[in-house]
Design an enzyme around this catalytic site. Structure first.
Site, PDB file in Angstrom:
ATOM      1  N   THR A 244       1.026  -1.004  -0.062  1.00 28.39           N
ATOM      2  CA  THR A 244      -0.765   0.576  -0.135  1.00 28.39           C
ATOM      3  C   THR A 244       0.460   1.169   0.370  1.00 28.39           C
ATOM      4  O   THR A 244       1.790   1.286   0.457  1.00 28.39           O
ATOM      5  CB  THR A 244      -0.881   0.427   1.215  1.00 28.39           C
ATOM      6  OG1 THR A 244      -1.971   1.723   0.887  1.00 28.39           O
ATOM      7  CG2 THR A 244      -0.064  -0.417   2.731  1.00 28.39           C
TER       8      THR A 244
ATOM      9  N   ASN B 133      -0.488   4.071   1.577  1.00 28.61           N
ATOM     10  CA  ASN B 133      -1.343   4.371   2.762  1.00 28.61           C
ATOM     11  C   ASN B 133      -0.540   4.033   4.035  1.00 28.61           C
ATOM     12  O   ASN B 133      -0.832   2.270   4.836  1.00 28.61           O
ATOM     13  CB  ASN B 133      -2.687   4.377   1.923  1.00 28.61           C
ATOM     14  CG  ASN B 133      -3.566   5.104   3.526  1.00 28.61           C
ATOM     15  OD1 ASN B 133      -3.401   4.935   4.534  1.00 28.61           O
ATOM     16  ND2 ASN B 133      -4.677   5.236   2.401  1.00 28.61           N
TER      17      ASN B 133
ATOM     18  N   GLY C  12      -1.812   4.800   6.370  1.00 29.21           N
ATOM     19  CA  GLY C  12      -2.871   4.758   8.072  1.00 29.21           C
ATOM     20  C   GLY C  12      -3.364   3.405   7.327  1.00 29.21           C
ATOM     21  O   GLY C  12      -3.631   2.570   8.956  1.00 29.21           O
ATOM     22  N   LYS C  13      -3.325   2.513   6.933  1.00 32.45           N
ATOM     23  CA  LYS C  13      -3.828   1.198   6.330  1.00 32.45           C
ATOM     24  C   LYS C  13      -2.669   0.761   6.887  1.00 32.45           C
ATOM     25  O   LYS C  13      -3.338  -0.583   7.341  1.00 32.45           O
ATOM     26  CB  LYS C  13      -4.313   0.960   4.425  1.00 32.45           C
ATOM     27  CG  LYS C  13      -5.059   1.545   4.282  1.00 32.45           C
ATOM     28  CD  LYS C  13      -5.672   0.995   2.525  1.00 32.45           C
ATOM     29  CE  LYS C  13      -6.429   1.790   1.965  1.00 32.45           C
ATOM     30  NZ  LYS C  13      -6.076   1.286   0.397  1.00 32.45           N
TER      31      LYS C  13
ATOM     32  N   ASP D  46      -8.025  -2.446  -0.924  1.00 35.29           N
ATOM     33  CA  ASP D  46      -8.854  -1.510  -1.489  1.00 35.29           C
ATOM     34  C   ASP D  46     -10.093  -1.073  -1.012  1.00 35.29           C
ATOM     35  O   ASP D  46     -11.106  -2.295  -0.350  1.00 35.29           O
ATOM     36  CB  ASP D  46      -9.454  -2.623  -3.667  1.00 35.29           C
ATOM     37  CG  ASP D  46      -9.269  -0.363  -4.124  1.00 35.29           C
ATOM     38  OD1 ASP D  46      -8.801   0.309  -3.935  1.00 35.29           O
ATOM     39  OD2 ASP D  46     -10.248  -0.814  -4.910  1.00 35.29           O
ATOM     40  N   SER D  47     -10.372  -0.076  -0.970  1.00 31.92           N
ATOM     41  CA  SER D  47     -11.445   0.876  -0.153  1.00 31.92           C
ATOM     42  C   SER D  47     -11.943   1.749  -0.334  1.00 31.92           C
ATOM     43  O   SER D  47     -11.778   2.155  -1.272  1.00 31.92           O
ATOM     44  CB  SER D  47     -11.060   0.926   1.489  1.00 31.92           C
ATOM     45  OG  SER D  47      -9.725  -0.012   2.076  1.00 31.92           O
TER      46      SER D  47
ATOM     47  N   PHE E 142      -7.111   8.545   9.330  1.00 30.11           N
ATOM     48  CA  PHE E 142      -6.645   8.332   7.655  1.00 30.11           C
ATOM     49  C   PHE E 142      -8.090   9.227   7.310  1.00 30.11           C
ATOM     50  O   PHE E 142      -8.848   8.251   7.082  1.00 30.11           O
ATOM     51  CB  PHE E 142      -5.661   7.717   7.408  1.00 30.11           C
ATOM     52  CG  PHE E 142      -6.099   7.014   6.786  1.00 30.11           C
ATOM     53  CD1 PHE E 142      -6.756   6.132   5.904  1.00 30.11           C
ATOM     54  CD2 PHE E 142      -6.394   5.651   7.948  1.00 30.11           C
ATOM     55  CE1 PHE E 142      -7.238   5.043   5.175  1.00 30.11           C
ATOM     56  CE2 PHE E 142      -6.159   3.741   7.461  1.00 30.11           C
ATOM     57  CZ  PHE E 142      -7.167   4.205   6.273  1.00 30.11           C
TER      58      PHE E 142
ATOM     59  N   ASP F 125     -11.509   9.395   8.201  1.00 33.82           N
ATOM     60  CA  ASP F 125     -11.966   9.172   9.544  1.00 33.82           C
ATOM     61  C   ASP F 125     -12.956  10.490  10.083  1.00 33.82           C
ATOM     62  O   ASP F 125     -13.532  10.233  10.677  1.00 33.82           O
ATOM     63  CB  ASP F 125     -10.643   8.729   9.728  1.00 33.82           C
ATOM     64  CG  ASP F 125     -10.915   7.359   9.510  1.00 33.82           C
ATOM     65  OD1 ASP F 125     -11.543   6.290   9.148  1.00 33.82           O
ATOM     66  OD2 ASP F 125      -9.642   6.720   9.902  1.00 33.82           O
TER      67      ASP F 125
ATOM     68  N   LYS G 205     -10.818   1.560  16.468  1.00 36.03           N
ATOM     69  CA  LYS G 205     -11.208   1.473  15.094  1.00 36.03           C
ATOM     70  C   LYS G 205     -11.227   0.225  14.718  1.00 36.03           C
ATOM     71  O   LYS G 205     -12.259  -0.611  14.192  1.00 36.03           O
ATOM     72  CB  LYS G 205     -10.945   2.433  14.580  1.00 36.03           C
ATOM     73  CG  LYS G 205     -11.223   2.254  12.777  1.00 36.03           C
ATOM     74  CD  LYS G 205     -10.605   3.164  11.766  1.00 36.03           C
ATOM     75  CE  LYS G 205     -10.522   2.871  10.444  1.00 36.03           C
ATOM     76  NZ  LYS G 205      -9.772   3.648   9.508  1.00 36.03           N
TER      77      LYS G 205
END
Ligand code: ITT
Length: 181
Positions: free
Chosen positions: A10, A12, A14-15, A66-67, A140, A143, A163
């Protein structure tokens, strides 16, 4: 405990933090790998993940993710366009689009593509409401404007552990853990 090094592919961070927090007791090491893989434009997240998994065996064991955020009043927008929308109009832009809207239900979806001994896909969902203003500094992406059902706080007002217990990604990770044992 598994002796493997699990790669989370990723860009990202945060992920990656969320994966690391939840999976650290199950893998020897969890590494972030920012390798560009082909992401097709498709109607659903699963299709994007299935396509991307095709060429990644050499890096196994690995996870891709993938989100997206799907807002009911906007017919599912930004959905598969969530990354682009975040980069362009961001949370503030979504709040502006939703300014006159009282029907604020939405959901996050997360699709994990996993390659271990075989390829698998795990999907998680969390339902909630788009707030009227940004709240919180944790997490991130979207959120700060997403309050999960049953809670007064947004995801950005929760720790990553909290979370993870209720989120789309936490849900998908539980399914992954059930599978890998
Ligand atoms: P990679 O594809 O490199 O993993 P990305 O940030 O582009 O990173 P996505 O396409 O999956 O990832 O994400 C779509 C957008 O939705 C992106 O802007 C994310 O920041 C955001 N997003 C994804 N998961 C989220 C979550 O749990 N909470 C808030 N925003 C999230």
């Amino acid at each position: 405990m598994n002796n493997d090094v699990l790669k989370v592919m990723t860009s990202n961070r945060g992920k990656y933090v969320e994966y690391k927090k939840k999976l650290k007791d199950h893998y020897h090491k969890i590494e972030m790998m920012n390798l560009d893989y082909p992401e097709i434009q498709a109607d659903g997240l699963e299709e994007v993940v299935r396509f991307a998994l095709e060429d990644l065996e050499e890096h196994s064991p690995l996870i891709i993710d993938d989100s997206g955020l799907f807002i009911d009043a906007l017919d599912g927008f930004p959905g598969v366009y969530s990354a682009y929308v975040m980069k362009t109009i961001g949370c503030e832009g979504i709040l502006t689009l939703m300014k006159e809207e009282n029907h604020r239900s939405s959901r996050f979806e997360c699709v994990i593509g996993y390659i271990g001994r075989e390829k698998n896909i795990f999907k998680g969902i969390s339902k909630g409401t788009i707030t009227r203003e940004k709240r919180g500094t944790e997490g991130f992406g979207y959120d700060p404007i997403f309050r999960p059902d049953g809670f007064e706080r947004t995801y950005a007002e929760m720790s990553s552990e909290e979370k993870n217990r209720i989120s789309h990604r936490g849900d998908a990770m539980e399914k992954l853990l059930d599978f890998v044992g």
